[in-house]
Write a protein that holds these residues in place. Sequence first.
Motif, PDB file in Angstrom:
ATOM      1  N   ASN A  92       0.930  -1.263   0.052  1.00  0.00           N
ATOM      2  CA  ASN A  92       0.134  -0.115  -0.113  1.00  0.00           C
ATOM      3  C   ASN A  92       0.916   1.113  -0.092  1.00  0.00           C
ATOM      4  OD1 ASN A  92      -2.957  -1.141   0.702  1.00  0.00           O
ATOM      5  ND2 ASN A  92      -1.540  -2.148   2.005  1.00  0.00           N
ATOM      6  N   TRP A  93       0.303   2.419  -0.562  1.00  0.00           N
ATOM      7  CA  TRP A  93       1.036   3.615  -0.751  1.00  0.00           C
ATOM      8  C   TRP A  93       0.226   4.705  -0.315  1.00  0.00           C
ATOM      9  CZ3 TRP A  93       6.251   3.155  -2.336  1.00  0.00           C
ATOM     10  CH2 TRP A  93       6.604   1.878  -2.899  1.00  0.00           C
ATOM     11  N   THR A  94       0.994   5.861   0.253  1.00  0.00           N
ATOM     12  CA  THR A  94       0.431   7.256   0.489  1.00  0.00           C
ATOM     13  C   THR A  94       1.303   8.111  -0.129  1.00  0.00           C
ATOM     14  OG1 THR A  94      -0.199   6.250   2.597  1.00  0.00           O
ATOM     15  CG2 THR A  94      -0.202   8.648   2.615  1.00  0.00           C
ATOM     16  N   LYS A  95       0.650   8.863  -0.945  1.00  0.00           N
ATOM     17  CA  LYS A  95       1.144  10.354  -1.495  1.00  0.00           C
ATOM     18  C   LYS A  95       1.513  11.266  -0.171  1.00  0.00           C
ATOM     19  CE  LYS A  95      -0.098  12.074  -5.401  1.00  0.00           C
ATOM     20  NZ  LYS A  95      -0.963  12.800  -6.458  1.00  0.00           N
ATOM     21  N   ILE A  96       2.836  11.649  -0.225  1.00  0.00           N
ATOM     22  CA  ILE A  96       3.327  12.521   0.765  1.00  0.00           C
ATOM     23  C   ILE A  96       3.796  13.724   0.078  1.00  0.00           C
ATOM     24  CG2 ILE A  96       3.739  11.108   2.581  1.00  0.00           C
ATOM     25  CD1 ILE A  96       6.584  10.945   1.829  1.00  0.00           C
ATOM     26  N   ASN A  97       2.861  14.770  -0.552  1.00  0.00           N
ATOM     27  CA  ASN A  97       3.246  15.943  -1.100  1.00  0.00           C
ATOM     28  C   ASN A  97       3.076  17.248  -0.665  1.00  0.00           C
ATOM     29  OD1 ASN A  97       3.736  14.483  -3.440  1.00  0.00           O
ATOM     30  ND2 ASN A  97       2.389  15.341  -4.853  1.00  0.00           N
ATOM     31  N   ASN A  98       2.538  17.239   0.899  1.00  0.00           N
ATOM     32  CA  ASN A  98       2.400  18.458   1.613  1.00  0.00           C
ATOM     33  C   ASN A  98       3.733  19.334   1.653  1.00  0.00           C
ATOM     34  OD1 ASN A  98      -0.332  17.810   1.918  1.00  0.00           O
ATOM     35  ND2 ASN A  98       0.098  17.194   4.120  1.00  0.00           N
ATOM     36  N   GLY A  99       3.546  20.584   1.228  1.00  0.00           N
ATOM     37  CA  GLY A  99       4.859  21.496   1.313  1.00  0.00           C
ATOM     38  C   GLY A  99       5.532  21.531  -0.251  1.00  0.00           C
ATOM     39  N   LEU A 100       5.373  20.512  -1.079  1.00  0.00           N
ATOM     40  CA  LEU A 100       5.753  20.685  -2.211  1.00  0.00           C
ATOM     41  C   LEU A 100       4.965  21.624  -3.356  1.00  0.00           C
ATOM     42  CD1 LEU A 100       7.131  17.007  -2.958  1.00  0.00           C
ATOM     43  CD2 LEU A 100       8.308  18.884  -2.031  1.00  0.00           C
ATOM     44  N   THR A 101       5.553  22.613  -3.856  1.00  0.00           N
ATOM     45  CA  THR A 101       4.784  23.251  -4.824  1.00  0.00           C
ATOM     46  C   THR A 101       4.577  22.725  -6.163  1.00  0.00           C
ATOM     47  OG1 THR A 101       6.805  24.604  -5.671  1.00  0.00           O
ATOM     48  CG2 THR A 101       5.566  25.354  -3.599  1.00  0.00           C
ATOM     49  N   PRO A 102       3.815  22.924  -7.026  1.00  0.00           N
ATOM     50  CA  PRO A 102       3.589  22.207  -8.289  1.00  0.00           C
ATOM     51  C   PRO A 102       4.895  22.194  -9.041  1.00  0.00           C
ATOM     52  CG  PRO A 102       1.509  23.773  -7.990  1.00  0.00           C
ATOM     53  CD  PRO A 102       2.875  24.092  -6.828  1.00  0.00           C
ATOM     54  N   GLY A 103       5.818  23.196  -9.010  1.00  0.00           N
ATOM     55  CA  GLY A 103       7.001  23.226  -9.639  1.00  0.00           C
ATOM     56  C   GLY A 103       8.101  22.465  -8.983  1.00  0.00           C
ATOM     57  N   ALA A 104       7.721  21.726  -7.815  1.00  0.00           N
ATOM     58  CA  ALA A 104       8.758  20.914  -6.966  1.00  0.00           C
ATOM     59  C   ALA A 104       8.415  19.474  -6.915  1.00  0.00           C
ATOM     60  CB  ALA A 104       8.747  21.592  -5.500  1.00  0.00           C
ATOM     61  N   LEU A 105       7.525  19.161  -8.110  1.00  0.00           N
ATOM     62  CA  LEU A 105       7.144  17.620  -7.988  1.00  0.00           C
ATOM     63  C   LEU A 105       8.036  16.813  -8.672  1.00  0.00           C
ATOM     64  CD1 LEU A 105       3.320  18.221  -8.105  1.00  0.00           C
ATOM     65  CD2 LEU A 105       4.702  17.710  -6.067  1.00  0.00           C
ATOM     66  N   PHE A 106       8.814  17.177  -9.581  1.00  0.00           N
ATOM     67  CA  PHE A 106       9.642  16.449 -10.328  1.00  0.00           C
ATOM     68  C   PHE A 106      10.659  15.787  -9.609  1.00  0.00           C
ATOM     69  CE2 PHE A 106       7.347  18.281 -13.851  1.00  0.00           C
ATOM     70  CZ  PHE A 106       7.102  17.527 -14.574  1.00  0.00           C
ATOM     71  N   ASN A 107      10.959  14.657  -9.543  1.00  0.00           N
ATOM     72  CA  ASN A 107      11.834  14.106  -8.329  1.00  0.00           C
ATOM     73  C   ASN A 107      13.091  13.628  -9.105  1.00  0.00           C
ATOM     74  OD1 ASN A 107      12.704  10.953  -6.980  1.00  0.00           O
ATOM     75  ND2 ASN A 107      12.743  12.812  -5.637  1.00  0.00           N
ATOM     76  N   TYR A 108      14.306  14.014  -8.239  1.00  0.00           N
ATOM     77  CA  TYR A 108      15.481  13.643  -8.947  1.00  0.00           C
ATOM     78  C   TYR A 108      16.375  12.539  -7.977  1.00  0.00           C
ATOM     79  CZ  TYR A 108      15.233  17.581 -12.178  1.00  0.00           C
ATOM     80  OH  TYR A 108      14.988  18.464 -13.103  1.00  0.00           O
ATOM     81  N   GLY A 109      15.898  12.794  -6.808  1.00  0.00           N
ATOM     82  CA  GLY A 109      16.594  11.740  -5.971  1.00  0.00           C
ATOM     83  C   GLY A 109      16.341  11.632  -4.308  1.00  0.00           C
TER      84      GLY A 109
END
Length: 214
Positions: A92-109
């Motif tokens: 099971n998975w949960t999204k943890i995006n709180n605090g990330l702006t739309p421009g900060a959603l692409f993950n590098y590491g």
Amino acid sequence: RKVYSTIGEIPSIAIDPINPRVAYAGKFGGGGGMVKTTDWGETWHTLIVPSGNRDTWWVTCSPVHPGYVYYGTYTGDTANLGIYVSRDSGANWTKINNGLTPGALFNYGLLTIDSLTLLALQSNGLYKYQYPTSIDILQPDGGNYWLGDSQYAITWTSTGLYYLRLEYSLDNGASWTGIADSIPASQTSYIWTTPSTYSESCLVRVFDGLFNTT
């Protein structure tokens, strides 16, 4: 010997440090999504993840919490962009995006160091995940009469914290004086020698020693 192939990329593979026969891999292109092995990489199977077949990027496993896995997405599908955590080995998975702006959603590491430290390198900077925290002071609990220049125990319960900072006020919070700093939260008590100053407006407060919140 090739045991798994894809027409896309495998940006990262994370070996579970607690159970090294288990590993997770992100897929960029080639159908996207996530794959997992439970037999040292001999066979791989597709995981069901909330981002579906969208492109994923970095994957990491907690070195202290069994079954904790994190992955980030790198896809143009805005609804599925972000960072996800599983607490049960990918079931099971949960999204943890709180605090990330739309421009900060692409993950590098992604890097998880211990039970409270998850770092994410995103497209516009480096972020640290802030787990929910709480502090409850048990003593003093209001209405206490403590003698000056005497020893009393300040006690507390807390969750999600490493270190605490203790302060007191003699003027109902108008000004504060330090009692102790960098106290392990797990200690749950601190023996304080009270100041030899009379006041009927005394307060004690406890800070998160790392993030300076009361």
